[in-house]
Design a protein around this motif. Sequence first.
Motif, PDB file in Angstrom:
ATOM      1  N   TYR A   8       8.270 -19.122  23.282  1.00  0.00           N
ATOM      2  CA  TYR A   8       9.417 -19.405  24.144  1.00  0.00           C
ATOM      3  C   TYR A   8      10.249 -18.147  24.373  1.00  0.00           C
ATOM      4  N   ARG A   9      10.519 -17.416  23.310  1.00  0.00           N
ATOM      5  CA  ARG A   9      11.309 -16.185  23.417  1.00  0.00           C
ATOM      6  C   ARG A   9      10.628 -15.215  24.376  1.00  0.00           C
ATOM      7  N   THR A  10       9.306 -15.157  24.336  1.00  0.00           N
ATOM      8  CA  THR A  10       8.570 -14.255  25.205  1.00  0.00           C
ATOM      9  C   THR A  10       8.557 -14.769  26.649  1.00  0.00           C
ATOM     10  N   LEU A  11       8.463 -16.081  26.830  1.00  0.00           N
ATOM     11  CA  LEU A  11       8.523 -16.656  28.181  1.00  0.00           C
ATOM     12  C   LEU A  11       9.876 -16.397  28.840  1.00  0.00           C
ATOM     13  N   ASP A  12      10.944 -16.426  28.045  1.00  0.00           N
ATOM     14  CA  ASP A  12      12.301 -16.220  28.552  1.00  0.00           C
ATOM     15  C   ASP A  12      12.508 -14.734  28.821  1.00  0.00           C
ATOM     16  N   SER A  13      11.871 -14.248  29.879  1.00  0.00           N
ATOM     17  CA  SER A  13      11.830 -12.814  30.149  1.00  0.00           C
ATOM     18  C   SER A  13      13.199 -12.195  30.420  1.00  0.00           C
ATOM     19  N   ASN A  14      14.146 -12.976  30.939  1.00  0.00           N
ATOM     20  CA  ASN A  14      15.468 -12.406  31.200  1.00  0.00           C
ATOM     21  C   ASN A  14      16.453 -12.653  30.056  1.00  0.00           C
TER      22      ASN A  14
ATOM     23  N   GLU B 291       9.656 -17.906  35.588  1.00  0.00           N
ATOM     24  CA  GLU B 291       9.256 -17.198  34.373  1.00  0.00           C
ATOM     25  C   GLU B 291       7.999 -17.832  33.782  1.00  0.00           C
ATOM     26  N   TYR B 292       8.004 -19.140  33.765  1.00  0.00           N
ATOM     27  CA  TYR B 292       6.903 -19.906  33.189  1.00  0.00           C
ATOM     28  C   TYR B 292       5.598 -19.667  33.952  1.00  0.00           C
ATOM     29  N   VAL B 293       5.634 -19.815  35.269  1.00  0.00           N
ATOM     30  CA  VAL B 293       4.418 -19.708  36.058  1.00  0.00           C
ATOM     31  C   VAL B 293       3.913 -18.264  36.112  1.00  0.00           C
ATOM     32  N   MET B 294       4.815 -17.308  36.089  1.00  0.00           N
ATOM     33  CA  MET B 294       4.377 -15.913  36.090  1.00  0.00           C
ATOM     34  C   MET B 294       3.626 -15.606  34.795  1.00  0.00           C
ATOM     35  N   ALA B 295       4.112 -16.114  33.676  1.00  0.00           N
ATOM     36  CA  ALA B 295       3.439 -15.876  32.400  1.00  0.00           C
ATOM     37  C   ALA B 295       2.076 -16.555  32.372  1.00  0.00           C
ATOM     38  N   ILE B 296       2.014 -17.816  32.749  1.00  0.00           N
ATOM     39  CA  ILE B 296       0.733 -18.527  32.731  1.00  0.00           C
ATOM     40  C   ILE B 296      -0.257 -17.882  33.693  1.00  0.00           C
ATOM     41  N   SER B 297       0.216 -17.561  34.882  1.00  0.00           N
ATOM     42  CA  SER B 297      -0.642 -16.933  35.876  1.00  0.00           C
ATOM     43  C   SER B 297      -1.230 -15.630  35.339  1.00  0.00           C
ATOM     44  N   MET B 298      -0.384 -14.815  34.717  1.00  0.00           N
ATOM     45  CA  MET B 298      -0.849 -13.544  34.185  1.00  0.00           C
ATOM     46  C   MET B 298      -1.810 -13.759  33.012  1.00  0.00           C
ATOM     47  N   LEU B 299      -1.518 -14.721  32.145  1.00  0.00           N
ATOM     48  CA  LEU B 299      -2.390 -14.955  30.991  1.00  0.00           C
ATOM     49  C   LEU B 299      -3.760 -15.493  31.417  1.00  0.00           C
ATOM     50  N   ILE B 300      -3.806 -16.181  32.547  1.00  0.00           N
ATOM     51  CA  ILE B 300      -5.078 -16.719  33.037  1.00  0.00           C
ATOM     52  C   ILE B 300      -5.815 -15.698  33.897  1.00  0.00           C
TER      53      ILE B 300
ATOM     54  N   ARG C  88      -0.088  -6.514  27.197  1.00  0.00           N
ATOM     55  CA  ARG C  88       1.340  -6.165  27.343  1.00  0.00           C
ATOM     56  C   ARG C  88       2.213  -7.384  27.033  1.00  0.00           C
ATOM     57  N   TRP C  89       1.801  -8.548  27.552  1.00  0.00           N
ATOM     58  CA  TRP C  89       2.563  -9.772  27.304  1.00  0.00           C
ATOM     59  C   TRP C  89       2.505 -10.129  25.821  1.00  0.00           C
ATOM     60  N   SER C  90       1.342 -10.020  25.225  1.00  0.00           N
ATOM     61  CA  SER C  90       1.200 -10.314  23.801  1.00  0.00           C
ATOM     62  C   SER C  90       2.035  -9.355  22.957  1.00  0.00           C
ATOM     63  N   PHE C  91       2.121  -8.099  23.380  1.00  0.00           N
ATOM     64  CA  PHE C  91       2.951  -7.131  22.657  1.00  0.00           C
ATOM     65  C   PHE C  91       4.398  -7.629  22.596  1.00  0.00           C
ATOM     66  N   LYS C  92       4.884  -8.166  23.702  1.00  0.00           N
ATOM     67  CA  LYS C  92       6.253  -8.707  23.731  1.00  0.00           C
ATOM     68  C   LYS C  92       6.411  -9.861  22.746  1.00  0.00           C
ATOM     69  N   LEU C  93       5.357 -10.641  22.581  1.00  0.00           N
ATOM     70  CA  LEU C  93       5.373 -11.745  21.631  1.00  0.00           C
ATOM     71  C   LEU C  93       5.595 -11.230  20.207  1.00  0.00           C
ATOM     72  N   TYR C  94       4.919 -10.163  19.852  1.00  0.00           N
ATOM     73  CA  TYR C  94       5.029  -9.599  18.504  1.00  0.00           C
ATOM     74  C   TYR C  94       6.288  -8.749  18.319  1.00  0.00           C
ATOM     75  N   ASP C  95       6.760  -8.120  19.370  1.00  0.00           N
ATOM     76  CA  ASP C  95       7.953  -7.263  19.295  1.00  0.00           C
ATOM     77  C   ASP C  95       9.208  -8.127  19.387  1.00  0.00           C
ATOM     78  N   LYS C  96       9.512  -8.810  18.309  1.00  0.00           N
ATOM     79  CA  LYS C  96      10.577  -9.813  18.300  1.00  0.00           C
ATOM     80  C   LYS C  96      11.946  -9.255  18.670  1.00  0.00           C
ATOM     81  N   ASP C  97      12.255  -8.049  18.214  1.00  0.00           N
ATOM     82  CA  ASP C  97      13.587  -7.497  18.504  1.00  0.00           C
ATOM     83  C   ASP C  97      13.627  -6.693  19.804  1.00  0.00           C
ATOM     84  N   ARG C  98      12.512  -6.649  20.504  1.00  0.00           N
ATOM     85  CA  ARG C  98      12.399  -6.008  21.824  1.00  0.00           C
ATOM     86  C   ARG C  98      12.807  -4.534  21.814  1.00  0.00           C
ATOM     87  N   ASP C  99      12.455  -3.841  20.732  1.00  0.00           N
ATOM     88  CA  ASP C  99      12.808  -2.420  20.647  1.00  0.00           C
ATOM     89  C   ASP C  99      11.656  -1.504  21.049  1.00  0.00           C
TER      90      ASP C  99
END
Length: 198
Positions: A61-67, A76-85, A94-105
């Motif tokens: 969820y945190r990663t989906l909430d791009s803003n 936000e939701y459809v852009m993520a799903i579209s890109m993952l598919i 790149r998207w998965s990296f955001k998932l792991y980079d919890k503090d977005r640094d």
Amino acid sequence: MGQAATLPRRRGESYVSELYDWFRKFINECPSGLITLHEFKRHFCDGTVGSESAEYAEQIYRTLDSNGDGVVEFREYVMAISMLIEGSAVEKLRWSFKLYDKDRDGAITRVEMLEIMQAVHKMRVAAALSKPNPLTAEECTNRIFVRLDKDNNAIITLEEFIEGALDDDWMREMLECDPSTVKVERPLRRDTISGTHG
């Protein structure tokens, strides 16, 4: 934010039709056009392994909430799903990296990686997806850091993450997010399958 986004075209089927289906399901489950963390966790947990997937749901969820405004909009939701598919391997990573980079640094620490690995491991074990004698979350994290942290500075950069995952199938499988984990769909109840409603 502020970037024009082009949704990829699907081969052999109507992408517009599929997009409409996503929108219909999203609006059906989230009439406001927004999904909160609570709603997402409910749908995610119902569609996966129950409460064992709640921690992973929060990270998705945190990663989906791009803003970062605390709600996920349909865009936000459809852009993520579209890109993952439909996205390239690099886009997915790149998207998965955001998932792991919890503090977005811009870097993944061992603690951040371990927290996600623990959530995924808990979910896999609950779903009985792990092979006999699976690596623990700690062992996965250690293995990932040994392979990806090329400069041994105790963090994984985006560049190290992508290069390492592209060069190693096991690593890529461990790090890429499965698009089925972000779909908002309420599982069919037995009474709707059998045709009864009581």
